[in-house]
Design a protein around this motif. Structure first.
Motif, PDB file in Angstrom:
ATOM      1  N   GLY A  61       0.767  -1.245   0.000  1.00  0.00           N
ATOM      2  CA  GLY A  61       0.000   0.000   0.000  1.00  0.00           C
ATOM      3  C   GLY A  61       0.790   1.283   0.000  1.00  0.00           C
ATOM      4  O   GLY A  61       0.199   2.362   0.009  1.00  0.00           O
ATOM      5  N   LYS A  62       2.117   1.176  -0.009  1.00  0.00           N
ATOM      6  CA  LYS A  62       2.900   2.419   0.000  1.00  0.00           C
ATOM      7  C   LYS A  62       3.728   2.563  -1.278  1.00  0.00           C
ATOM      8  O   LYS A  62       3.253   3.081  -2.275  1.00  0.00           O
ATOM      9  CB  LYS A  62       3.790   2.454   1.241  1.00  0.00           C
ATOM     10  N   SER A 104      -0.065  14.358  -4.801  1.00  0.00           N
ATOM     11  CA  SER A 104       0.375  13.659  -3.592  1.00  0.00           C
ATOM     12  C   SER A 104       0.473  14.589  -2.392  1.00  0.00           C
ATOM     13  O   SER A 104       0.602  14.116  -1.254  1.00  0.00           O
ATOM     14  CB  SER A 104       1.743  13.003  -3.834  1.00  0.00           C
ATOM     15  N   ARG A 105       0.406  15.913  -2.641  1.00  0.00           N
ATOM     16  CA  ARG A 105       0.525  16.883  -1.554  1.00  0.00           C
ATOM     17  C   ARG A 105      -0.820  17.459  -1.118  1.00  0.00           C
ATOM     18  O   ARG A 105      -1.017  17.776   0.048  1.00  0.00           O
ATOM     19  CB  ARG A 105       1.431  18.051  -1.994  1.00  0.00           C
ATOM     20  N   TYR A 145       4.047  10.691  -1.380  1.00  0.00           N
ATOM     21  CA  TYR A 145       2.962   9.774  -1.020  1.00  0.00           C
ATOM     22  C   TYR A 145       3.374   8.871   0.135  1.00  0.00           C
ATOM     23  O   TYR A 145       2.596   8.630   1.062  1.00  0.00           O
ATOM     24  CB  TYR A 145       2.549   8.942  -2.230  1.00  0.00           C
ATOM     25  N   ILE A 146       4.602   8.372   0.070  1.00  0.00           N
ATOM     26  CA  ILE A 146       5.066   7.452   1.103  1.00  0.00           C
ATOM     27  C   ILE A 146       5.116   8.144   2.458  1.00  0.00           C
ATOM     28  O   ILE A 146       4.767   7.562   3.486  1.00  0.00           O
ATOM     29  CB  ILE A 146       6.473   6.905   0.729  1.00  0.00           C
ATOM     30  N   THR A 147       5.556   9.396   2.469  1.00  0.00           N
ATOM     31  CA  THR A 147       5.703  10.131   3.735  1.00  0.00           C
ATOM     32  C   THR A 147       4.457  10.886   4.146  1.00  0.00           C
ATOM     33  O   THR A 147       4.468  11.567   5.178  1.00  0.00           O
ATOM     34  CB  THR A 147       6.875  11.120   3.622  1.00  0.00           C
ATOM     35  N   HIS A 148       3.392  10.776   3.354  1.00  0.00           N
ATOM     36  CA  HIS A 148       2.143  11.496   3.687  1.00  0.00           C
ATOM     37  C   HIS A 148       1.564  10.956   4.984  1.00  0.00           C
ATOM     38  O   HIS A 148       1.476   9.748   5.201  1.00  0.00           O
ATOM     39  CB  HIS A 148       1.129  11.319   2.553  1.00  0.00           C
ATOM     40  N   LYS A 149       1.172  11.867   5.837  1.00  0.00           N
ATOM     41  CA  LYS A 149       0.601  11.470   7.137  1.00  0.00           C
ATOM     42  C   LYS A 149      -0.907  11.338   6.986  1.00  0.00           C
ATOM     43  O   LYS A 149      -1.589  12.252   6.525  1.00  0.00           O
ATOM     44  CB  LYS A 149       0.936  12.503   8.218  1.00  0.00           C
ATOM     45  N   THR A 150      -1.424  10.178   7.386  1.00  0.00           N
ATOM     46  CA  THR A 150      -2.865   9.952   7.293  1.00  0.00           C
ATOM     47  C   THR A 150      -3.573  10.744   8.370  1.00  0.00           C
ATOM     48  O   THR A 150      -2.996  11.108   9.400  1.00  0.00           O
ATOM     49  CB  THR A 150      -3.186   8.464   7.453  1.00  0.00           C
ATOM     50  N   PRO A 187      11.995  12.391 -14.142  1.00  0.00           N
ATOM     51  CA  PRO A 187      12.315  11.541 -12.988  1.00  0.00           C
ATOM     52  C   PRO A 187      12.287  12.299 -11.659  1.00  0.00           C
ATOM     53  O   PRO A 187      11.943  11.703 -10.622  1.00  0.00           O
ATOM     54  CB  PRO A 187      13.725  11.020 -13.307  1.00  0.00           C
ATOM     55  N   VAL A 188      12.650  13.600 -11.677  1.00  0.00           N
ATOM     56  CA  VAL A 188      12.667  14.365 -10.430  1.00  0.00           C
ATOM     57  C   VAL A 188      11.260  14.505  -9.856  1.00  0.00           C
ATOM     58  O   VAL A 188      11.014  14.187  -8.674  1.00  0.00           O
ATOM     59  CB  VAL A 188      13.295  15.762 -10.649  1.00  0.00           C
ATOM     60  N   PHE A 189      10.312  14.962 -10.667  1.00  0.00           N
ATOM     61  CA  PHE A 189       8.944  15.131 -10.173  1.00  0.00           C
ATOM     62  C   PHE A 189       8.292  13.782  -9.866  1.00  0.00           C
ATOM     63  O   PHE A 189       7.517  13.665  -8.911  1.00  0.00           O
ATOM     64  CB  PHE A 189       8.105  15.910 -11.186  1.00  0.00           C
ATOM     65  N   ALA A 190       8.605  12.767 -10.683  1.00  0.00           N
ATOM     66  CA  ALA A 190       8.056  11.433 -10.415  1.00  0.00           C
ATOM     67  C   ALA A 190       8.576  10.901  -9.084  1.00  0.00           C
ATOM     68  O   ALA A 190       7.810  10.355  -8.272  1.00  0.00           O
ATOM     69  CB  ALA A 190       8.429  10.482 -11.550  1.00  0.00           C
ATOM     70  N   GLY A 191       9.882  11.071  -8.846  1.00  0.00           N
ATOM     71  CA  GLY A 191      10.448  10.628  -7.574  1.00  0.00           C
ATOM     72  C   GLY A 191       9.873  11.379  -6.395  1.00  0.00           C
ATOM     73  O   GLY A 191       9.592  10.798  -5.334  1.00  0.00           O
ATOM     74  N   LEU A 192       9.683  12.687  -6.558  1.00  0.00           N
ATOM     75  CA  LEU A 192       9.085  13.491  -5.487  1.00  0.00           C
ATOM     76  C   LEU A 192       7.651  13.063  -5.208  1.00  0.00           C
ATOM     77  O   LEU A 192       7.212  13.070  -4.045  1.00  0.00           O
ATOM     78  CB  LEU A 192       9.121  14.971  -5.871  1.00  0.00           C
ATOM     79  N   ALA A 193       6.913  12.693  -6.260  1.00  0.00           N
ATOM     80  CA  ALA A 193       5.524  12.252  -6.072  1.00  0.00           C
ATOM     81  C   ALA A 193       5.477  10.971  -5.242  1.00  0.00           C
ATOM     82  O   ALA A 193       4.665  10.848  -4.309  1.00  0.00           O
ATOM     83  CB  ALA A 193       4.859  12.041  -7.426  1.00  0.00           C
ATOM     84  N   VAL A 194       6.352  10.017  -5.569  1.00  0.00           N
ATOM     85  CA  VAL A 194       6.390   8.756  -4.812  1.00  0.00           C
ATOM     86  C   VAL A 194       6.817   9.013  -3.371  1.00  0.00           C
ATOM     87  O   VAL A 194       6.200   8.512  -2.417  1.00  0.00           O
ATOM     88  CB  VAL A 194       7.340   7.753  -5.491  1.00  0.00           C
ATOM     89  N   TRP A 195       7.879   9.811  -3.207  1.00  0.00           N
ATOM     90  CA  TRP A 195       8.357  10.123  -1.852  1.00  0.00           C
ATOM     91  C   TRP A 195       7.283  10.840  -1.036  1.00  0.00           C
ATOM     92  O   TRP A 195       7.067  10.534   0.147  1.00  0.00           O
ATOM     93  CB  TRP A 195       9.603  11.002  -1.954  1.00  0.00           C
TER      94      TRP A 195
END
Length: 417
Positions: free
Chosen positions: A235-236, A320-321, A411-416, A401-409
């Motif tokens: 899920g991450k 993602s933000r 999402y992973i660090t997003h606080k529910t 790749p920069v924006f794609a990597g930032l999007a994944v990062w």
């Protein structure tokens, strides 16, 4: 892979996505047809029976090809000299200085047959100090024997004006132009308006794809579904990558399909032989790209794809933000039109530095890669000069790749909640 397929299926089954993709396909056919209907393809002439005939659209293009058949093919200095001589003879015959002062119907019957060959003559013979182009009657036809030599001298004098304090840019432009294949080639019928509509279509597709990509992460935040997804095994990171790839694949495929259909339909209407015309005949006589129209079409399409993927990646990062779809979409659409705003609002030199690295600039009308290729702008960094289209393409390749990597990062660090 299974997760990617499921996510793609979920996006494609959304009613809004179906509507937007259908709209993109419909726009493709409309945009390919519209330039055919423009006034530049309308002509009137008197036939052998003395009747006045008016033609437009496809008939106008066919008429243009017929009357300009003698100048099709290689643009030799001899052809250009004869065109200048004939042009001057017509002006002298009617006692005028420009074609705008000719009686009605004379341009279509006496000048149109060779008009494309004299289009860039005044530009080539512009004053090297002031840049002011002479009148066509002031040009010596005998100088056409060194037509391409004059063009080479003109690019040097122009760059001294355009890049007065940047000798590296001057030399870079001269080097680029030296690689242009000469003599030029010309095949009648095509109009630059078709190229401009290729850009306009790409911009509209970009907007539609932005609407598709904006809710990818945000919608799950807004509905609370994200809280459930994060509790699953994948899920991450895997889920974020699947979401990002699915949006990029769908948007990229939609763009490629739209661009391919546009070029297929447009070139079929105008005539495929037109794609062999040198870019310099339709744009500036000393344009820098060593490309014919067909190659420029592909270059614009590929550059637009890179710009679209960079913009989509940026949109996914914003998705993602943000926790609200409306706010995310507003921010994403703002970045789509930002190159146009920068171009209009800021001083030219500053605007070039900013809009050239914005993801959407490739297809944003006046800032597009097409106009960058037809112009003579450079990034000047000390003794280094980089042609603007190269800057733009390089920026997109880095941004994807920069924006794609930032999007994944993100999402992973997003606080529910």
């Amino acid at each position: 892979m299974r997760l990617l397929k499921v996510e793609m299926k979920r996006i494609l089954k959304t009613r809004l996505t179906v509507i937007l993709l259908s709209a993109a396909l419909l726009l493709t056919f409309v945009m390919a047809w519209l330039p055919i209907t423009f006034p530049s393809n309308s002509f009137s002439y008197t036939d052998a029976q003395g009747n006045k005939v008016e033609v437009n659209g496809l008939q106008g293009i066919a008429h243009k090809k017929e009357v300009q058949a003698d100048i099709a093919g290689t643009v030799t200095p001899e052809k250009v000299r004869h065109a200048v001589e004939d042009y001057q003879a017509v002006l002298n015959k009617y006692g005028v200085d420009t074609s705008y002062d000719l009686p009605d119907g004379i341009y279509e019957t006496e000048i149109l047959p060779y008009a494309p060959l004299v289009k860039g003559i005044r530009e080539a013979f512009a004053n090297p100090d002031t840049g002011i182009a002479p009148g066509i009657l002031d040009i010596d036809p005998e100088k056409m024997d060194d037509y391409y030599g004059v063009c080479g001298e003109r690019i040097a004098s122009l760059m001294k004006q355009e890049q007065k304090y940047h000798p590296a840019a001057q030399q870079a432009a001269i080097d680029l132009y030296s690689q242009v294949e000469k003599p030029y080639r010309f095949y009648p019928g095509y109009s630059t308006e078709a190229m401009e509509y290729q850009i306009l279509l790409a911009f509209l597709v970009l907007l539609l794809c932005t609407v598709i990509a904006a809710p990818v992460f945000t919608s799950d935040y807004q509905t609370g579904a994200d809280d459930i997804y994060r509790c699953t095994k994948y899920g991450k990171t895997r889920f974020a990558c699947a979401k990002l790839l699915s949006a990029c694949i769908i948007c990229g495929t939609a763009y490629c399909l739209s661009a391919a259909v546009y070029l297929l339909v447009s070139n079929s209407l105008w005539g495929w032989e037109c794609t062999k015309s040198s870019m310099q005949i339709l744009y500036s006589i000393i344009s820098l790209p060593n490309m014919n129209i067909g190659q420029m079409q592909v270059f614009v399409a590929v550059s637009g794809l890179l710009g679209l993927l960079a913009t989509t990646s940026l949109t996914l990062f914003l998705s993602s933000r943000f926790k609200n779809i409306a706010a995310c979409l507003s921010a994403a659409l703002l970045f789509c039109i930002l190159p146009i705003v920068v171009y209009m609002a800021l001083p030219e030199e500053l605007a070039i530095w900013i809009y050239s690295v914005l993801p959407a600039s490739a297809v944003s009308l006046q800032t597009s890669i097409l106009y960058a290729a037809a112009d003579f702008d450079f990034w000047n960094i000390g003794s280094l000069a980089v042609w603007l289209p190269h800057v733009m393409i390089g920026a997109y390749i880095v941004e994807i790749p920069v924006f794609a990597g930032l999007a994944v990062w993100s999402y992973i660090t997003h606080k529910t909640s």
